[in-house]
Design a protein around this motif. Structure first.
Motif, PDB file in Angstrom:
ATOM      1  N   PRO A  16       0.945  -1.283  -0.061  1.00 45.43           N
ATOM      2  CA  PRO A  16      -0.010  -0.011  -0.053  1.00 45.43           C
ATOM      3  C   PRO A  16       0.727   1.284  -0.121  1.00 45.43           C
ATOM      4  O   PRO A  16       0.435   2.372  -0.521  1.00 45.43           O
ATOM      5  N   GLY A  17       2.117   1.014   0.750  1.00 46.59           N
ATOM      6  CA  GLY A  17       2.824   2.419   0.597  1.00 46.59           C
ATOM      7  C   GLY A  17       3.501   2.965  -0.887  1.00 46.59           C
ATOM      8  O   GLY A  17       3.892   4.132  -0.982  1.00 46.59           O
ATOM      9  N   THR A  18       3.398   1.953  -1.632  1.00 44.35           N
ATOM     10  CA  THR A  18       3.833   2.161  -2.992  1.00 44.35           C
ATOM     11  C   THR A  18       3.003   2.978  -3.713  1.00 44.35           C
ATOM     12  O   THR A  18       3.241   4.104  -4.314  1.00 44.35           O
ATOM     13  N   GLY A  19       1.750   2.693  -3.599  1.00 46.02           N
ATOM     14  CA  GLY A  19       0.568   3.541  -4.221  1.00 46.02           C
ATOM     15  C   GLY A  19       0.491   4.859  -3.657  1.00 46.02           C
ATOM     16  O   GLY A  19       0.333   5.845  -4.268  1.00 46.02           O
ATOM     17  N   ARG A  20       0.517   5.019  -2.245  1.00 44.38           N
ATOM     18  CA  ARG A  20       0.784   6.422  -1.362  1.00 44.38           C
ATOM     19  C   ARG A  20       1.914   7.018  -1.970  1.00 44.38           C
ATOM     20  O   ARG A  20       1.785   8.470  -2.200  1.00 44.38           O
ATOM     21  N   LEU A  21       3.071   6.428  -2.261  1.00 49.61           N
ATOM     22  CA  LEU A  21       4.166   7.251  -2.876  1.00 49.61           C
ATOM     23  C   LEU A  21       4.045   7.595  -4.198  1.00 49.61           C
ATOM     24  O   LEU A  21       4.442   8.999  -4.502  1.00 49.61           O
ATOM     25  N   ARG A  22       3.326   7.068  -4.812  1.00 48.36           N
ATOM     26  CA  ARG A  22       2.891   7.446  -6.384  1.00 48.36           C
ATOM     27  C   ARG A  22       2.087   8.765  -6.296  1.00 48.36           C
ATOM     28  O   ARG A  22       2.409   9.639  -7.106  1.00 48.36           O
ATOM     29  N   ALA A  23       1.170   8.665  -5.401  1.00 49.15           N
ATOM     30  CA  ALA A  23       0.151   9.944  -5.375  1.00 49.15           C
ATOM     31  C   ALA A  23       1.060  11.043  -4.810  1.00 49.15           C
ATOM     32  O   ALA A  23       0.979  12.356  -5.461  1.00 49.15           O
ATOM     33  N   LYS A  24       2.075  10.982  -3.775  1.00 47.15           N
ATOM     34  CA  LYS A  24       2.682  12.017  -3.255  1.00 47.15           C
ATOM     35  C   LYS A  24       3.817  12.594  -4.285  1.00 47.15           C
ATOM     36  O   LYS A  24       3.885  13.916  -4.350  1.00 47.15           O
ATOM     37  N   ALA A  25       4.411  11.550  -4.924  1.00 51.97           N
ATOM     38  CA  ALA A  25       5.383  12.122  -6.013  1.00 51.97           C
ATOM     39  C   ALA A  25       4.772  12.973  -6.958  1.00 51.97           C
ATOM     40  O   ALA A  25       5.407  13.991  -7.479  1.00 51.97           O
ATOM     41  N   LEU A  26       3.633  12.376  -7.388  1.00 48.09           N
ATOM     42  CA  LEU A  26       2.956  13.309  -8.574  1.00 48.09           C
ATOM     43  C   LEU A  26       2.658  14.556  -8.141  1.00 48.09           C
ATOM     44  O   LEU A  26       2.651  15.514  -8.706  1.00 48.09           O
ATOM     45  N   MET A  27       1.975  14.382  -6.872  1.00 45.12           N
ATOM     46  CA  MET A  27       1.445  15.984  -6.199  1.00 45.12           C
ATOM     47  C   MET A  27       2.730  16.765  -6.129  1.00 45.12           C
ATOM     48  O   MET A  27       2.474  18.014  -6.441  1.00 45.12           O
ATOM     49  N   ALA A  28       3.962  16.312  -5.532  1.00 49.84           N
ATOM     50  CA  ALA A  28       4.929  17.172  -5.441  1.00 49.84           C
ATOM     51  C   ALA A  28       5.556  17.795  -6.850  1.00 49.84           C
ATOM     52  O   ALA A  28       6.036  19.118  -6.774  1.00 49.84           O
ATOM     53  N   MET A  29       5.369  16.920  -7.850  1.00 46.71           N
ATOM     54  CA  MET A  29       5.867  17.455  -9.103  1.00 46.71           C
ATOM     55  C   MET A  29       5.036  18.437  -9.646  1.00 46.71           C
ATOM     56  O   MET A  29       5.404  19.603 -10.101  1.00 46.71           O
ATOM     57  N   LEU A  30       3.627  18.265  -9.426  1.00 44.77           N
ATOM     58  CA  LEU A  30       2.679  19.672  -9.921  1.00 44.77           C
ATOM     59  C   LEU A  30       2.744  20.652  -9.019  1.00 44.77           C
ATOM     60  O   LEU A  30       2.951  21.711  -9.638  1.00 44.77           O
TER      61      LEU A  30
END
Length: 256
Positions: free
Chosen positions: A206-220
């Motif tokens: 589950p942490g992998t999915g959360r990191l994907r969302a966090k990484a995308l948000m940080a890039m935006l």
């Protein structure tokens, strides 16, 4: 009771947290920002709270300059938190200049302890907060910009290789388009939903999915999108199907 406990824990953290700055500067000390991250992480689980980020300065120099500097310090802390993917929609910056000395003594000079950011927890009435708008949620949902955003994200997904959390450039362009549409649409926000595969060979959780969302948000956010326009959905779920990989990220539209 759980909500009261959450707010109590949050207040305990904010009473102890301080972020210090150099004379005339905006560089945050790392131990202080680490405390701020804990506050932001816990605040995501506490409903009906607002975090006032108070900026302060030492008394030397022009009071007007000090007031502006203290405001920038508070804003800098919020921006730093948002850049790491934390939800900062309930954070508000307030510069107070040198009006409130820290009255802290220690190994550093008194001025060092005055150049700081502190945090205050305010309980809010979410019903009153919602009613301040002149239009109703049903009217927002039927607005043209919301419909356009919903059509844009319809069936849009970003797929990842196993354990990867970095989106491809073309996927970032797509996400940036969605976030820009949400930013120009009053009362609409973009929800980013990170998923993971439960295929044991992929080594995801589950942490992998959360990191994907966090990484995308940080890039935006790094590209100029206001972090309050983006919501990270949690928890991540395994979404493997016959037709598509669970290693992916989906989008949704939230009407405030």
């Amino acid at each position: 009771m759980a909500q009261e406990s959450c707010i109590g824990d949050l207040r305990s953290l904010t009473e102890q947290a301080r972020v210090y700055f150099p004379a005339g500067g905006l560089t945050l000390d790392e131990s202080g920002i680490a405390q701020a991250r804990l506050i932001a992480a816990l605040a995501q689980d506490c409903n009906g709270v607002e975090i006032i980020v108070e900026g302060h300065s030492d008394p030397s120099g022009d009071p007007a300059v000090n007031l502006r500097l203290s405001q920038k310090r508070a804003e800098q802390v919020i921006q730093r938190l948002g850049a790491t993917g934390l939800d900062i929609s309930n954070f508000r910056a307030e510069g107070l200049g040198s009006a409130r000395p820290s009255n802290v003594t220690g190994s550093e000079s008194d001025a060092y302890y005055d150049r700081r950011v502190e945090f205050v927890v305010i309980q809010t009435n979410t019903t009153t907060k919602t009613n301040r708008f002149k239009t109703t949620p049903s009217e927002w949902a039927s607005s043209t910009c919301v419909k356009e955003l919903e059509n844009a994200i319809s069936n849009a997904q970003i797929f990842y290789s196993p354990r990867s959390v970095a989106a491809k450039p073309e996927d970032m362009d797509m996400a940036m388009d969605f976030a820009s549409k949400a930013s120009s649409c009053p009362n609409a926000r973009l929800r980013v939903i990170g998923h993971h595969t439960d295929d044991l060979r992929a080594g995801e959780n589950p942490g992998t999915g959360r990191l994907r969302a966090k990484a995308l948000m940080a890039m935006l956010v790094a590209q100029g999108i206001d972090s309050t326009q983006i919501i990270i959905a949690a928890p991540s779920r395994a979404m493997e199907t016959v037709s598509q990989s669970g290693s992916r990220l989906d989008f949704d539209v939230i009407i405030d």
